[in-house]
Design a protein around this motif. Structure first.
Motif, mmCIF file in Angstrom:
data_model
loop_
_atom_site.group_PDB
_atom_site.id
_atom_site.type_symbol
_atom_site.label_atom_id
_atom_site.label_comp_id
_atom_site.label_asym_id
_atom_site.label_seq_id
_atom_site.Cartn_x
_atom_site.Cartn_y
_atom_site.Cartn_z
ATOM 1 N N LYS A 33 23.572 17.007 -36.882
ATOM 2 C CA LYS A 33 23.375 16.497 -38.243
ATOM 3 C C LYS A 33 23.070 14.999 -38.215
ATOM 4 N N GLU A 34 23.838 14.259 -37.435
ATOM 5 C CA GLU A 34 23.653 12.814 -37.367
ATOM 6 C C GLU A 34 22.325 12.444 -36.720
ATOM 7 N N GLN A 35 21.901 13.215 -35.715
ATOM 8 C CA GLN A 35 20.618 12.952 -35.066
ATOM 9 C C GLN A 35 19.460 13.215 -36.027
ATOM 10 N N SER A 36 19.581 14.262 -36.828
ATOM 11 C CA SER A 36 18.544 14.558 -37.813
ATOM 12 C C SER A 36 18.391 13.396 -38.790
ATOM 13 N N LEU A 37 19.491 12.937 -39.329
ATOM 14 C CA LEU A 37 19.450 11.850 -40.304
ATOM 15 C C LEU A 37 18.994 10.547 -39.670
ATOM 16 N N SER A 38 19.487 10.267 -38.474
ATOM 17 C CA SER A 38 19.084 9.047 -37.780
ATOM 18 C C SER A 38 17.587 9.051 -37.494
ATOM 19 N N GLY A 39 17.066 10.220 -37.104
ATOM 20 C CA GLY A 39 15.637 10.313 -36.840
ATOM 21 C C GLY A 39 14.816 10.038 -38.089
ATOM 22 N N MET A 40 15.271 10.556 -39.225
ATOM 23 C CA MET A 40 14.566 10.303 -40.480
ATOM 24 C C MET A 40 14.562 8.811 -40.818
ATOM 25 N N LEU A 41 15.708 8.185 -40.675
ATOM 26 C CA LEU A 41 15.801 6.761 -41.000
ATOM 27 C C LEU A 41 14.901 5.918 -40.090
ATOM 28 N N GLN A 42 14.900 6.230 -38.807
ATOM 29 C CA GLN A 42 14.038 5.487 -37.889
ATOM 30 C C GLN A 42 12.560 5.722 -38.206
ATOM 31 N N TYR A 43 12.234 6.932 -38.583
ATOM 32 C CA TYR A 43 10.857 7.267 -38.950
ATOM 33 C C TYR A 43 10.428 6.464 -40.168
ATOM 34 N N PHE A 44 11.275 6.417 -41.168
ATOM 35 C CA PHE A 44 10.956 5.649 -42.373
ATOM 36 C C PHE A 44 10.884 4.157 -42.067
ATOM 37 N N ASP A 45 11.833 3.664 -41.272
ATOM 38 C CA ASP A 45 11.836 2.242 -40.931
ATOM 39 C C ASP A 45 10.514 1.839 -40.281
ATOM 40 N N PHE A 46 10.012 2.712 -39.406
ATOM 41 C CA PHE A 46 8.749 2.383 -38.729
ATOM 42 C C PHE A 46 7.564 2.424 -39.689
ATOM 43 N N TRP A 47 7.408 3.527 -40.412
ATOM 44 C CA TRP A 47 6.212 3.713 -41.218
ATOM 45 C C TRP A 47 6.190 2.846 -42.473
ATOM 46 N N LEU A 48 7.338 2.363 -42.896
ATOM 47 C CA LEU A 48 7.373 1.482 -44.063
ATOM 48 C C LEU A 48 7.405 0.014 -43.674
ATOM 49 N N SER A 49 7.412 -0.246 -42.398
ATOM 50 C CA SER A 49 7.475 -1.630 -41.929
ATOM 51 C C SER A 49 6.086 -2.136 -41.573
ATOM 52 N N GLY A 50 5.979 -3.395 -41.303
ATOM 53 C CA GLY A 50 4.712 -3.965 -40.877
ATOM 54 C C GLY A 50 4.251 -3.435 -39.530
ATOM 55 N N SER A 51 5.178 -2.850 -38.758
ATOM 56 C CA SER A 51 4.828 -2.327 -37.441
ATOM 57 C C SER A 51 3.773 -1.231 -37.529
ATOM 58 N N ALA A 52 3.730 -0.530 -38.669
ATOM 59 C CA ALA A 52 2.810 0.597 -38.811
ATOM 60 C C ALA A 52 1.469 0.201 -39.414
ATOM 61 N N ASP A 53 1.299 -1.068 -39.787
ATOM 62 C CA ASP A 53 0.097 -1.466 -40.502
ATOM 63 C C ASP A 53 -1.177 -1.285 -39.682
ATOM 64 N N LYS A 54 -1.051 -1.334 -38.369
ATOM 65 C CA LYS A 54 -2.272 -1.234 -37.537
ATOM 66 C C LYS A 54 -2.769 0.209 -37.400
ATOM 67 N N PHE A 55 -1.931 1.183 -37.810
ATOM 68 C CA PHE A 55 -2.349 2.568 -37.702
ATOM 69 C C PHE A 55 -3.243 2.942 -38.870
ATOM 70 N N ILE A 56 -4.276 3.699 -38.586
ATOM 71 C CA ILE A 56 -5.199 4.144 -39.631
ATOM 72 C C ILE A 56 -4.585 5.331 -40.352
ATOM 73 N N LYS A 57 -4.631 5.336 -41.668
ATOM 74 C CA LYS A 57 -4.116 6.454 -42.448
ATOM 75 C C LYS A 57 -4.885 7.717 -42.132
ATOM 76 N N VAL A 58 -4.177 8.838 -42.182
ATOM 77 C CA VAL A 58 -4.834 10.122 -42.014
ATOM 78 C C VAL A 58 -5.545 10.467 -43.317
ATOM 79 N N ASN A 59 -6.778 10.853 -43.239
ATOM 80 C CA ASN A 59 -7.550 11.187 -44.442
ATOM 81 C C ASN A 59 -7.508 12.686 -44.701
#
Length: 266
Positions: free
Chosen positions: A240-266
């Motif tokens: 349960k904790e790994q599932s939630l932690s994975g979601m939080l890390q995923y959101f942290d990455f994609w909502l941060s400036g770190s993800a800005d260089k990736f091209i959006k999927v069309n």
């Protein structure tokens, strides 16, 4: 929604599990005239972003959902969740042993509420963004079971930057082919609603269409593991904790400036 379903509509597997203890810290208010649970981060931890939380069949008044929402707030996100069931809560139809009361048709109840929620949720999201969003705010969404199609629905638009779901229900092929933004799938090895063949089919669609996605697959657990696990079992608690932690890390990455260089999927 019409089939063929890759993640089946809710069934008996969506009702089992354990109740978790803890005191929710959020509040309830009306957004678009719909009861909404609001979990706010502290000023020190706030990252300025918002998670839209789409619950399982137990809804926003179930302690397990409330505690998970509070955890998103602890991680810095304002977390908002609407009442899919308009007060027509599942627990109204269950006895003290959490068994269905005589005459209750769970599938009919779930289908009726899904129809209302599909209509109401987009309007609720716009009202929530107007009330709590700012120009710089970024959004993510997460759904459990009943809430999964709402995640895919928003990922097919430009509402959110990323989304995640765990042990989903009510998903068709179109939900995966229409994705425009990254999706994390948190899955159980043994899941009646979203079995191996269906999961592989979803992965094939996303791979073919070059979607951005990530799959968590946990052995030894079943549908509901991310919300209603037995916390006295060390492995179930860990998953349960790994599932939630994975979601939080995923959101942290994609909502941060770190993800800005990736091209959006069309």
């Amino acid at each position: 929604m019409t089939g063929p379903y890759l993640a089946k509509p809710c069934g008996d597997c969506c009702l089992g599990g354990h109740l978790h203890e803890g005191e929710p810290r959020g509040s309830t208010e009306k957004i678009h005239d719909i009861n909404t649970y609001v979990a706010k981060p502290s000023d020190e931890k706030s990252n300025g972003n918002i998670v839209l939380f789409f619950t399982d069949v137990y809804g926003i008044f179930h302690n397990n959902n409330l505690l998970i929402m509070d955890t998103f707030a602890d991680a810095g996100y304002l977390c908002l969740a609407l009442d899919f069931f308009q007060g027509d809560n599942l627990m109204n139809y269950r006895d003290e042993n959490r068994k269905d009361l005589p005459g209750f048709d769970f599938k009919a109840w779930a289908t009726k509420n899904m129809e209302w929620a599909m209509s109401a949720t987009p309007k609720w999201i716009e009202a929530a963004k107007e009330k709590y969003g700012k120009e710089e705010t970024k959004y993510a969404c997460v759904g459990y079971c009943f809430g999964a199609p709402f995640v895919c629905q928003e990922l097919a638009k430009d509402t959110v930057s990323a989304g995640a779901f765990a042990h989903p229900a009510f998903l068709t092929e179109k939900h995966f082919s229409d994705l425009k933004h990254p999706l994390l799938l948190s899955c159980a090895e043994d899941d009646w609603t979203f079995g191996d063949d269906q999961r592989h089919q979803a992965e094939a669609i996303m791979k073919k269409d070059k979607k951005r996605y990530m799959v968590q697959l946990f052995s030894g657990v079943k549908h509901g593991f991310a919300l209603r696990c037995n916390l006295d079992d060390p492995y179930e608690k860990f998953v349960k904790e790994q599932s939630l932690s994975g979601m939080l890390q995923y959101f942290d990455f994609w909502l941060s400036g770190s993800a800005d260089k990736f091209i959006k999927v069309n």
